[in-house]
Scaffold this active site. Sequence first.
Site, PDB file in Angstrom:
ATOM      1  CB  CYS A   1       0.973   5.075   8.137  1.00  0.00           C
ATOM      2  SG  CYS A   1       1.529   6.378   7.732  1.00  0.00           S
TER       3      CYS A   1
ATOM      4  N   PRO B   1       0.465  -1.706  -0.039  1.00  0.00           N
ATOM      5  CG  PRO B   1       0.623  -1.230   2.134  1.00  0.00           C
ATOM      6  CD  PRO B   1       0.719  -1.860   1.455  1.00  0.00           C
TER       7      PRO B   1
HETATM    8  C1  LIG Z   1       5.066   6.616  -1.275  1.00  0.00           C
HETATM    9  C2  LIG Z   1       4.773   5.444   0.167  1.00  0.00           C
HETATM   10  C3  LIG Z   1       3.415   5.366   0.564  1.00  0.00           C
HETATM   11  C4  LIG Z   1       3.346   4.741   1.778  1.00  0.00           C
HETATM   12  N1  LIG Z   1       2.088   4.722   1.850  1.00  0.00           N
HETATM   13  C5  LIG Z   1       1.687   3.919   2.444  1.00  0.00           C
HETATM   14  C6  LIG Z   1       0.316   2.919   2.644  1.00  0.00           C
HETATM   15  O1  LIG Z   1      -0.386   4.116   2.880  1.00  0.00           O
HETATM   16  N2  LIG Z   1       0.240   2.290   3.643  1.00  0.00           N
HETATM   17  C7  LIG Z   1       0.841   2.014   4.363  1.00  0.00           C
HETATM   18  O2  LIG Z   1       0.814   0.515   5.129  1.00  0.00           O
HETATM   19  N3  LIG Z   1       1.927   1.865   3.853  1.00  0.00           N
HETATM   20  C8  LIG Z   1       1.977   2.839   3.484  1.00  0.00           C
HETATM   21  N4  LIG Z   1       3.726   3.388   2.627  1.00  0.00           N
HETATM   22  C9  LIG Z   1       4.824   1.769   3.080  1.00  0.00           C
HETATM   23  C10 LIG Z   1       5.544   0.544   2.715  1.00  0.00           C
HETATM   24  O3  LIG Z   1       3.678  -0.012   1.903  1.00  0.00           O
HETATM   25  C11 LIG Z   1       6.150   0.193   3.431  1.00  0.00           C
HETATM   26  O4  LIG Z   1       5.085  -0.248   4.497  1.00  0.00           O
HETATM   27  C12 LIG Z   1       7.529   0.560   3.717  1.00  0.00           C
HETATM   28  O5  LIG Z   1       7.848   1.327   2.265  1.00  0.00           O
HETATM   29  C13 LIG Z   1       8.744  -0.385   3.581  1.00  0.00           C
HETATM   30  O6  LIG Z   1       8.676  -1.305   2.557  1.00  0.00           O
HETATM   31  P1  LIG Z   1       9.551  -0.943   1.493  1.00  0.00           P
HETATM   32  O7  LIG Z   1      11.127  -1.130   2.258  1.00  0.00           O
HETATM   33  O8  LIG Z   1      10.082  -1.941   0.807  1.00  0.00           O
HETATM   34  O9  LIG Z   1       9.855   0.366   0.902  1.00  0.00           O
HETATM   35  C14 LIG Z   1       4.130   3.448   1.835  1.00  0.00           C
HETATM   36  C15 LIG Z   1       5.152   3.914   1.874  1.00  0.00           C
HETATM   37  C16 LIG Z   1       5.717   5.100   0.303  1.00  0.00           C
HETATM   38  C17 LIG Z   1       7.446   4.924  -0.042  1.00  0.00           C
END
Ligand SMILES: Cc1cc2nc3c(=O)[nH]c(=O)nc-3n(C[C@H](O)[C@H](O)[C@H](O)COP(=O)(O)O)c2cc1C
Length: 371
Positions: A109, A10
């Site tokens: 979040c 997400p």
């Molecule tokens: C642009 C952006 C928006 C995000 N929005 C959400 C969100 O709406 N809901 C959520 O649970 N996490 C959100 N996250 C967190 C990601 O889902 C994820 O948990 C976090 O980036 C770690 O994963 P990664 O290391 O693959 O980036 C967001 C992350 C990014 C980069």
Amino acid sequence: MYAGKLCLAPMVRAGELPTRLLALKHGCDLVWSPEIIDKKLIKTERSINTQLKSVDYTLENGTVVFRTVPTLEQGKLVFQMGSADPQLAVQAALKVVQDVDGIDLNAGCPKHFSIHSGMGAALLSTPDLLCSILTQLVEKVGTPHDKPISVKIRLLPERTDTLSLVRRLCTTGVKNITVHCRTREMRNREHPIRDYLLDIYNICHQNDVSLIINGMIKDRSHFNTLRDTLSLPSDVGAMIAEAAEANPTVFHEREPIKQWWDVMNQYIDIAMTYDNNFGNTKYMLSRIIPGKSPMFQYVARCKDYDQLKYVQKCINIEDGTVLEDPSPFLAQNSNKNNSKQKKKKRPLDDTTTNKNKKDEGDGTQPKKLKP
Ligand SMILES: Cc1cc2nc3c(=O)[nH]c(=O)nc-3n(C[C@H](O)[C@H](O)[C@H](O)COP(=O)(O)O)c2cc1C
């Protein structure tokens, strides 16, 4: 539904329809919507968009809050909700349940806009409330509609506390727990903590709940390697955020990950087909196109899809080299655009250039787009 799947995480702003469709086209198993707050969804009106063959949830002022294309997303779409109130959560979930395949609660979040109202990672400090929202969602939405309810959490600072929380969550009736392997205080650039994922898995497995891991996973082959290295079984899934934001083709099993110019080209086609909010399209392109490419600035200067279409044709889709400098065209058209805009009011469906919008990413800053 979730076991062993590789999913698009997400992401507020980044996880809108075009990104989800591009990810699905390139081997992604399941896609999550961006977090949408319960109260906002409740205010929308659901309608069938016969032109786009989509289902739209739209505010009175015309803002499209959520758009899905059932023929392309059905069976693969999880709707993520932000809530700190069981009744509102149920009301919002009931509104959207017929158009999605599962409902996920965001309990991870750490951003101010989420935690100040008790949502997101704040729910990790109020486990009674967290479990009550989930139980209500399971009883009043999941079970009667035969759709799974899931939750996305972060690690707590202490391992024993995380394991106790996971144990409690497993009693709510959720079908899946996604663990972002960082604590609430950790930023995305920090390395995830993966030491006791097997313990988390064992608790989930004993309760017939699937586990999805998240945090700094680059692509499918990285996920496969990670699962082996951590001795995790094949029913553990994974979720990719930042790497998929920059390149939604990272999910491929056999085909190589596409180059940015190919991704850019495909993304623009999908965004235009589904009339994606232009500000959102530009945001996504600023993530896909490397800042050092001249294309980055050309796209930043586009004011509408006509200009973007012109710029799109200026790149060689074989190797990403620039075939033509679109600056004269952009300058000429921006004059026309300026005079048109003086007459025309700002479009109401501008969800991402809205001045109330902050960076809702998880500890990341968007690249600066020069005007
Ligand atoms: C642009 C952006 C928006 C995000 N929005 C959400 C969100 O709406 N809901 C959520 O649970 N996490 C959100 N996250 C967190 C990601 O889902 C994820 O948990 C976090 O980036 C770690 O994963 P990664 O290391 O693959 O980036 C967001 C992350 C990014 C980069």
